[in-house]
Design a protein around this motif. Structure first.
Motif, mmCIF file in Angstrom:
data_model
loop_
_atom_site.group_PDB
_atom_site.id
_atom_site.type_symbol
_atom_site.label_atom_id
_atom_site.label_comp_id
_atom_site.label_asym_id
_atom_site.label_seq_id
_atom_site.Cartn_x
_atom_site.Cartn_y
_atom_site.Cartn_z
ATOM 1 N N SER A 73 -7.402 -0.880 -23.233
ATOM 2 C CA SER A 73 -8.126 -0.120 -22.220
ATOM 3 C C SER A 73 -9.434 0.407 -22.811
ATOM 4 N N PRO A 99 -9.360 -4.808 -14.654
ATOM 5 C CA PRO A 99 -8.365 -3.773 -14.360
ATOM 6 C C PRO A 99 -7.643 -4.032 -13.038
ATOM 7 N N LEU A 159 -5.300 0.936 -16.446
ATOM 8 C CA LEU A 159 -6.020 1.408 -17.625
ATOM 9 C C LEU A 159 -5.361 2.676 -18.155
ATOM 10 N N GLY A 186 -9.585 5.981 -21.975
ATOM 11 C CA GLY A 186 -9.431 6.218 -20.545
ATOM 12 C C GLY A 186 -9.634 7.659 -20.119
#
Length: 279
Positions: free
Chosen positions: A80, A184, A258, A269
């Protein structure tokens, strides 16, 4: 006991020996080696270091031949992206009545948004919203989708050149770090909250604080030279009661796969910053 003459002779012999260690006129040696000996040893080291330099150059050439100008050969397995803010500071402190105090933040935001001007973004594509912008063509140069700064409305710096800092309601821009090939799942958006019981009002731009899928996947800096990351702006509607108080704000990516809760990486994130508006 040694006579004075013997002592003088001993000193002269010592001086002669010391001089001969540098240059001996009888043998023609300099520092213990003749001219031919020095020439041979210098030739040896010249050839030796040239060989090493050649091996290094050959190794670098072979390695560079295996690299792709558009796609990294080895990538960090980052699941992520991180979340970053502009102005690029995790501690924002300023006095809203003193323009010189908040001018550096305003200048950073304006400089950052130059690539989002209409004149720059007209070079990019007007992509359909809501889906990935896939480009599976053989052409290594890829197109990029537009993101005009006007989308950020009150935080664009167009209607308010001070980005709200002069009125004590500053704008913060958030962006995801680039990861090649990232797609994503879900419908990612940004959510921010103050770390205390009493919340503060915030405005998001775009209003839904969503990050459209059309900006994914990213194909790399050389493949997409005009690519810019999609932004979400949050305008902090700080009231007079919260002036001169330090507020800790945490922003996260929500609504997708994510990650935003890794305790080993506080910026994966999510991002936390502190802001204090003085008057």
């Amino acid at each position: 006991m040694a006579s004075t003459e013997d002592k003088v002779n001993a000193k002269q012999e010592t001086a002669t020996t010391w001089k001969d260690s540098f240059y001996n006129p009888r043998t023609g040696e300099f520092m213990g080696r003749t001219a031919s000996s020095w020439a041979l040893i210098l030739l040896f080291y010249l050839v030796f270091y040239c060989f090493l330099a050649g091996m290094f150059a050959l190794t670098m050439w072979v390695m560079l031949m295996t690299l792709d100008d558009y796609v990294p050969k080895y990538r960090d397995r980052v699941p992520s992206p991180g979340l970053a803010i502009q102005p690029n500071s995790l501690d924002i402190v300023y006095n809203k009545s003193e323009p010189l105090k908040y001018a550096p933040y305003v200048q950073k935001l304006e400089s950052f948004l130059l690539n989002y001007n209409d004149t720059e973004q007209e070079k990019n594509e007007d992509c359909p919203r809501g889906d990935y912008f896939l480009q599976d063509t053989e052409d290594m140069v890829k197109k990029a989708c537009r993101f005009k700064r006007g989308i950020l409305s009150l935080c664009s710096g167009l209607s308010d050149t001070n980005f709200g800092y002069s009125e004590g309601k500053p704008c913060i821009l958030l962006k995801l770090n680039r990861i090649i090939g990232l797609k994503p799942l879900g419908d990612p958006y940004i959510s921010c909250a103050v770390k205390r019981e009493e919340p503060i009002q915030m405005q998001y731009f775009p209003r839904e604080a969503r990050i459209d899928k059309m900006y994914f996947p990213y194909y790399g800096k050389k493949a997409q030279e005009t690519y810019v990351q999609p932004l979400v702006a949050v305008k902090l509607l700080i009231t007079k009661e919260d002036y001169n108080k330090e507020l800790a704000i945490e922003c996260k990516v929500e609504g997708s796969d994510l990650r935003n809760n890794d305790e080993r990486d506080k910026f994966l994130g999510r991002v936390t910053f502190r802001i204090k508006v003085e008057e």
